[in-house]
Structures are given as structure tokens and as C-alpha cells.
Design a protein around this motif. Sequence first.
Motif, PDB file in Angstrom:
ATOM      1  N   LEU A 147       0.678  -1.143   0.118  1.00 53.85           N
ATOM      2  CA  LEU A 147      -0.142   0.416  -0.298  1.00 53.85           C
ATOM      3  C   LEU A 147       0.748   1.338   0.250  1.00 53.85           C
ATOM      4  O   LEU A 147       0.471   1.799  -0.397  1.00 53.85           O
ATOM      5  CB  LEU A 147      -0.517   0.379   1.429  1.00 53.85           C
ATOM      6  CG  LEU A 147      -1.789  -1.321   1.502  1.00 53.85           C
ATOM      7  CD1 LEU A 147      -2.452  -1.144   2.711  1.00 53.85           C
ATOM      8  CD2 LEU A 147      -2.554  -1.142   0.389  1.00 53.85           C
ATOM      9  N   ALA A 148       1.763   0.903   1.316  1.00 53.03           N
ATOM     10  CA  ALA A 148       3.172   2.065   0.671  1.00 53.03           C
ATOM     11  C   ALA A 148       3.595   2.615  -0.844  1.00 53.03           C
ATOM     12  O   ALA A 148       3.219   3.758  -0.600  1.00 53.03           O
ATOM     13  CB  ALA A 148       3.876   2.650   1.666  1.00 53.03           C
ATOM     14  N   VAL A 149       3.936   1.609  -1.057  1.00 47.42           N
ATOM     15  CA  VAL A 149       3.939   1.824  -2.784  1.00 47.42           C
ATOM     16  C   VAL A 149       3.254   2.717  -3.763  1.00 47.42           C
ATOM     17  O   VAL A 149       3.409   3.239  -4.507  1.00 47.42           O
ATOM     18  CB  VAL A 149       4.753   0.471  -3.032  1.00 47.42           C
ATOM     19  CG1 VAL A 149       5.075   1.098  -4.580  1.00 47.42           C
ATOM     20  CG2 VAL A 149       6.009   0.354  -1.948  1.00 47.42           C
ATOM     21  N   GLY A 150       2.186   1.889  -3.758  1.00 47.05           N
ATOM     22  CA  GLY A 150       0.872   2.727  -4.987  1.00 47.05           C
ATOM     23  C   GLY A 150       0.771   3.933  -3.981  1.00 47.05           C
ATOM     24  O   GLY A 150       1.070   4.482  -5.169  1.00 47.05           O
ATOM     25  N   SER A 151       0.492   4.092  -2.964  1.00 50.91           N
ATOM     26  CA  SER A 151       0.246   5.253  -2.479  1.00 50.91           C
ATOM     27  C   SER A 151       0.826   6.406  -3.021  1.00 50.91           C
ATOM     28  O   SER A 151       1.064   7.485  -3.356  1.00 50.91           O
ATOM     29  CB  SER A 151      -0.278   5.288  -0.753  1.00 50.91           C
ATOM     30  OG  SER A 151       0.349   4.786  -0.102  1.00 50.91           O
ATOM     31  N   LEU A 152       2.735   6.032  -2.414  1.00 52.34           N
ATOM     32  CA  LEU A 152       4.109   6.865  -2.677  1.00 52.34           C
ATOM     33  C   LEU A 152       4.250   7.205  -4.790  1.00 52.34           C
ATOM     34  O   LEU A 152       4.042   8.426  -4.444  1.00 52.34           O
ATOM     35  CB  LEU A 152       4.806   6.502  -2.018  1.00 52.34           C
ATOM     36  CG  LEU A 152       5.808   7.056  -2.544  1.00 52.34           C
ATOM     37  CD1 LEU A 152       6.046   8.246  -2.772  1.00 52.34           C
ATOM     38  CD2 LEU A 152       7.570   6.548  -2.212  1.00 52.34           C
ATOM     39  N   ILE A 153       3.574   6.644  -5.617  1.00 54.71           N
ATOM     40  CA  ILE A 153       3.399   6.783  -7.172  1.00 54.71           C
ATOM     41  C   ILE A 153       2.608   7.730  -7.332  1.00 54.71           C
ATOM     42  O   ILE A 153       2.372   8.720  -7.811  1.00 54.71           O
ATOM     43  CB  ILE A 153       2.978   5.420  -7.452  1.00 54.71           C
ATOM     44  CG1 ILE A 153       4.562   4.561  -7.468  1.00 54.71           C
ATOM     45  CG2 ILE A 153       2.784   5.895  -9.073  1.00 54.71           C
ATOM     46  CD1 ILE A 153       4.434   3.037  -8.281  1.00 54.71           C
ATOM     47  N   ILE A 154       0.698   7.700  -6.627  1.00 55.03           N
ATOM     48  CA  ILE A 154       0.008   8.264  -7.234  1.00 55.03           C
ATOM     49  C   ILE A 154       0.378  10.029  -6.011  1.00 55.03           C
ATOM     50  O   ILE A 154       0.179  11.000  -6.844  1.00 55.03           O
ATOM     51  CB  ILE A 154      -0.953   8.355  -6.353  1.00 55.03           C
ATOM     52  CG1 ILE A 154      -1.141   6.936  -7.041  1.00 55.03           C
ATOM     53  CG2 ILE A 154      -2.351   8.902  -6.411  1.00 55.03           C
ATOM     54  CD1 ILE A 154      -1.464   6.606  -8.578  1.00 55.03           C
ATOM     55  N   THR A 155       1.191   9.962  -5.135  1.00 49.26           N
ATOM     56  CA  THR A 155       0.999  11.042  -4.122  1.00 49.26           C
ATOM     57  C   THR A 155       2.869  11.861  -5.078  1.00 49.26           C
ATOM     58  O   THR A 155       2.462  13.154  -5.474  1.00 49.26           O
ATOM     59  CB  THR A 155       1.850  10.627  -2.949  1.00 49.26           C
ATOM     60  OG1 THR A 155       1.224   9.959  -1.812  1.00 49.26           O
ATOM     61  CG2 THR A 155       2.402  12.101  -2.283  1.00 49.26           C
ATOM     62  N   ILE A 156       3.903  11.509  -6.192  1.00 48.00           N
ATOM     63  CA  ILE A 156       4.496  12.283  -6.726  1.00 48.00           C
ATOM     64  C   ILE A 156       3.964  12.666  -7.789  1.00 48.00           C
ATOM     65  O   ILE A 156       4.266  13.968  -8.026  1.00 48.00           O
ATOM     66  CB  ILE A 156       5.634  10.993  -6.786  1.00 48.00           C
ATOM     67  CG1 ILE A 156       6.462  10.235  -5.057  1.00 48.00           C
ATOM     68  CG2 ILE A 156       6.303  11.251  -7.695  1.00 48.00           C
ATOM     69  CD1 ILE A 156       7.536   8.918  -5.969  1.00 48.00           C
ATOM     70  N   CYS A 157       2.826  11.461  -8.648  1.00 49.91           N
ATOM     71  CA  CYS A 157       2.229  11.936  -9.599  1.00 49.91           C
ATOM     72  C   CYS A 157       1.857  13.485  -9.153  1.00 49.91           C
ATOM     73  O   CYS A 157       1.566  14.671  -9.805  1.00 49.91           O
ATOM     74  CB  CYS A 157       1.444  10.896  -9.942  1.00 49.91           C
ATOM     75  SG  CYS A 157       0.592  11.578 -11.870  1.00 49.91           S
TER      76      CYS A 157
END
Length: 656
Positions: free
Chosen positions: A471-481
Amino acid sequence: MVDKHGDRMQFDPKYRGPLKGRSCTDCFCLIIFLAFVVGWAVIGYYAYTYGDIDTLVYPTDSEGRICGRHTDVEDRPYLVFFDLTKCVAVTSVTQGCDTPQVCVPKCPTDNFVWQLNSSILANNLTALRTAMICKIEIDVDTATADQLATYVSNDVCAQWYLTSTSVTGRCIPNGIPELFVNYTMTVADLEEASTYIELLVQVEIIVLNIYDDIIATGWTIASILGISAAISLIYIILLRWLATPVIFLSIIGLCLLLGYSTYQFYELYTAEESTFWLVLTIICGIILAIVLLIAICLRNRIRLACKLIGEASKAVSSTTSTLIFPVVPWVVEILLVVYAILAAIYLVSIKVQTYSVKLGGNCSCPEDLGYTNGTTCDQTKFNSSCTENGDYCISGGCYLNTTSRPWFSNYLHAYNVVAVLWLVFFATAFGEMALAGTFATWYWTFKKSKVPFFTLTSSCWRTLRYHLGTLAVGSLIITICRLIRWVLEWIDVKLKQYDNEVVRFLVKCMKCCFWLLEKFLKFINRNAYIMCAVHGKGFCASAKSAFNLLMRNILRVFVLDKITDLLLLIGKVLVTGGMAWGTWWYTKNYLVVTYWYVPVVLVGVGTYLVASVFFSVYSTAVDTLFLCFLEDCERNDGTPEKPYYMNKGLLKILRK
């Protein structure tokens, strides 16, 4: 069978859906995430310890004393700014200006200009002393004209002030008289100050009116939001038995709502001739045309999508707690946003005030202090150590130079923004994976009547125990975008002051590309969470597996699954639009407010958020069942040796 998008999944007689024996995924990313959360907590502690929110809410003088509340200024509840032209922004009034600020018993009722008043009252020093506003107590009996002039030149006393009105405890001038042009300001300074003061007054009035409207309609808004929640719940319950009629009635209702909105916005445009209403009229008309075309051209696919929603409702009804569960991550998200806002406010309230020495006349300080003109100083030490003719320094002092934030303040604000985005997306992802595990368990249970009672609880535990790193990986990707999109928005705003159409065009193209990228990543993330909930693999492996599975069935994805998402969006928009127009009608006829759009906007935004909470269950259910169906089709062929796990209704909808 080998496909360019990976190998098809093979039959496994032991496969029974969500994997029981699994291990933790993306542990390194989880460690980084937890460290980041700890850092955010430290920032909150620092902001709460060293910040004081009262200094933003209540008027505060240059010494940090709250007017009317601090023991030294209990009888002085109002704040006067020596020179408002030094406040370069509206927020400076609450965050601090680089000009002395003094608590006074009441706001000025007269205009005062030192150059003018000192010459008029030259023979009446007592009246002049009484008229002056100073940071220190002036001896009205003994202060000479030269001493008063020294006070003014050293910013101990105000060089000018205006007839003012109290706005939130701060004395805001009613206007600037022409006499100021010849005595204190140039024409440019006058125009700048006049514009600033007018803007400040307008903003303060608007904010106060909005605040009053919210207070006056608070219970009404809360009641309407409660009704919105009830309507949303009833809507998704009706989908269980009447999916097709409800969806088609929703499409008809949305068309009627858009038609009514177009008519009303056009009436407002003809009455006010405002471009804003014309734009809304055109937008509503275009959306109405698009919805009609979709409904006509894709009516057969819509019927199939309605049946798919009906089948998804069976999975939802098998574990009714899934209807309420999204409220949990939603509440967590609200708490995270509130924490971030409070942290930002407390960080803003942290001020670093710099004082510098101004010496004149016979004012002198001990050599060990090292005070010379322009050096930084401490007011307490200066007042207790520096003297003039054996008494308090009149010709010099330790005066406020600047009011600023700590040098690292912007970094803390940036950290705060990144943290709240990451954690909000993380909470949303947790809800999606927990629901995906629940609906996947329902699908891969051969006899649907034997679905475990604590399916949702088990899915939540699996997510907490094994997959927080994913979950941390997926949410970080969206955060960066999302951050990149915000940076591009900021660049676009900055470029508006330059006449370079080529660069602005390129920035807009980049904004569009990153918007599409974010939508695509959210789509991939959700399907990755579903595969992770089922197979227990890490983010990258789950995303790859989900992407390949979808690409091997790309036609089904676009002609059915995405139409289902569109139909659920239509339901949310219908509920939101209906409640917004209902609030507008009620406000116009039964409420007395300054701005009718305040309750309408609050209800519209609140209703959409509430509806999203309930409709997200169906959206996740449809996506999960669709992905499980695709996997089922690859693993099994419907023979007694390899039976399908889908029920007959789903088989009829999705198979020829």
C-alpha cells in the motif's frame, strides 16, 4: 498458451481464492513509510510546542502579547499597525508585518500625521502627546517636542494613523485622505496603500459574511448531508434488486437535471450578463449531449453493465458490513487532513522577530553587550542596561527590525503536504485492498452460501499483517504524480505574467499528460491491490500480473468494466446535483444568508464525498469480480473437472 502479455493462468485443483499462507510484501518501503510518519509526528509536536494559534486568531502586538488577553495589555483589545503599506499581502495582518504593531484601548477616531499635527499643535504639546500612539508609555507632562520627534523617527511612535474600524480586533483604516500625499507618502505609495486597504477590508468582510452564513446554516447543512447519506444508501440498496431500472432512471434523471441546470444558468446569464454563468451554461449543455449520445449508442452495453452491477450487489449483500466499512478510511482521511491543517497553522504561527539597535543623543550601552547601530539586540537586556542621562533611553532603543519564519519553515510545510497526501492515498488504498479481499473470497467460494461470516475482518487482518508495504508503494506513486501536477499548475500560473504562448502550450500539454498518467496509475494500482489481496505478491509483481491479465482481455475491459464505472459516476453526480439544487431552492425561499452559494457549495462537496463513500463499495466490487472472472476464465473451462466459480448470472452476462 503463450501471449505477448504473459502466460495465461493455468488450472490448479488446490486453488481456492485468496492465499492463506503468505508473507510480508515490500517490507523496505514499509520501513521508509513508517519513518516518514514518525517524522511527520515530530513536525506536529514541534509545531504544537513552539507555535501559538492564538497569535493568528487574536490581534497580537510586536512583542507577542495578545491584545486584551495578556496581563500587560488587558485593557487594550485592539491592534494598530504603524504602516500598513509594509504589509505586502492580506495574510500579513495575521502572520505579521515588518512594521510595529501596538495594542490600544480603541481604534483611532481621527486622522493623525506627524508632520501636520506637530506643526498645528506646536503650542499644545499635551494634546500632541495624547494624540500619539506609541509602543511605550509617554510622559504627557515632561516629553519635549524633540523627544517626540525622536520617538517618531525611531518607530517608537506612529508617524501616521487613520480613522479606523475594528475588523476581528484589528484597526483597519476606512480610507486614505488626500492630505497624506503631501506629508507622508508619494502618489505611488498612496495608491498602493489605498488599494491594499480596500482589498483588505473587502476580504475581511467577505470572510466574516461567509463565516456568519456557515454558522447560520450549519444545522441545515448537516441535516441535508444526513439526507444525502440516506439517499445514497437507499440507492445502492435498490441496486440489489432493481439494478437495470434504477440505472436507466438515473440516466434519465441526470439528463433532466442537466437540462434544468442549463436553463437556470442561461436565465442567470441573461439577468446578470456574467461570463461565469455563460460558461456554466455551455458546460452543462455539452455534458447533456455527451450523456445522451452515450445512452443511445451504448444502450446494449449499459444493460449488460447493469446486470454486472446487480451481480456485484450479491457479493455486497453477502457481507453487509462492506456497506459501512468505507466510512472507516473516510474518517481516517478526514482526521489526517485536520491534523495537517492544524500542523500548518501552528507552523505559520511560529515567528522569529529580529530586533536591531538604534543609538542617538546620549544613549549608551555597556561595552560587554557590544551594541552598536544596526546590530541585533535583546529588548529586555537593552531596556535594563542602556541608559541616557541616567534614565531610560529616549534617543535610541532596541526596535523591531523584521518578523519572519524560521529558515527551515518552508521545508516543514513541504513535508507536511507530502505526508498528508501520502497518508490519505494510503488510507484509501487500505480500504480498496480490504474490500477486494472480501469480494474475492466471495467469488472464489464455490457455494456462495458458505462464505465465511468474518470475511471482511479476515481481509482487513491480512492487509494489516502482510501488505502495508505494498500500500505504501502504490500510494507513494500517486503522491509523486499529484505533486508533479501541482508543480506544473504553479509553473502555469507563474508563466501567465510572460507573453510566451509556446512555453505555456507545452506546460498545458504536460499538465494534460500527467493528469492522464495519474488516472492510469490509479487504475493500475487498484487492480494491483486486487491481485495482491488474492495472491499475496508484492506491488510490482501484482501490478504486472493485473496489467497482463487485463491486456489479454482488453476489449472486455473497455466495453463493460469502464461502462460500469461510468454508470456509478452518473449515480453520484445525480445525487450530488439533486441535493445541490434542492439546497439552492431551500436557501432562496427559507433561509436568510449573504451568499446563497455558501450552503450550496458545502452541500454539493459534502454530498459528493458522502456518496463516494457508499458508491466506492460497488466500484471495488465490480472491479474485483471482473478481474476474478477473467482469471476464472483462464484457469477453468466449465467442465466437471474444471468448473467455473462464477455463478450462472455472471456467466450469462460475461460469456457468450
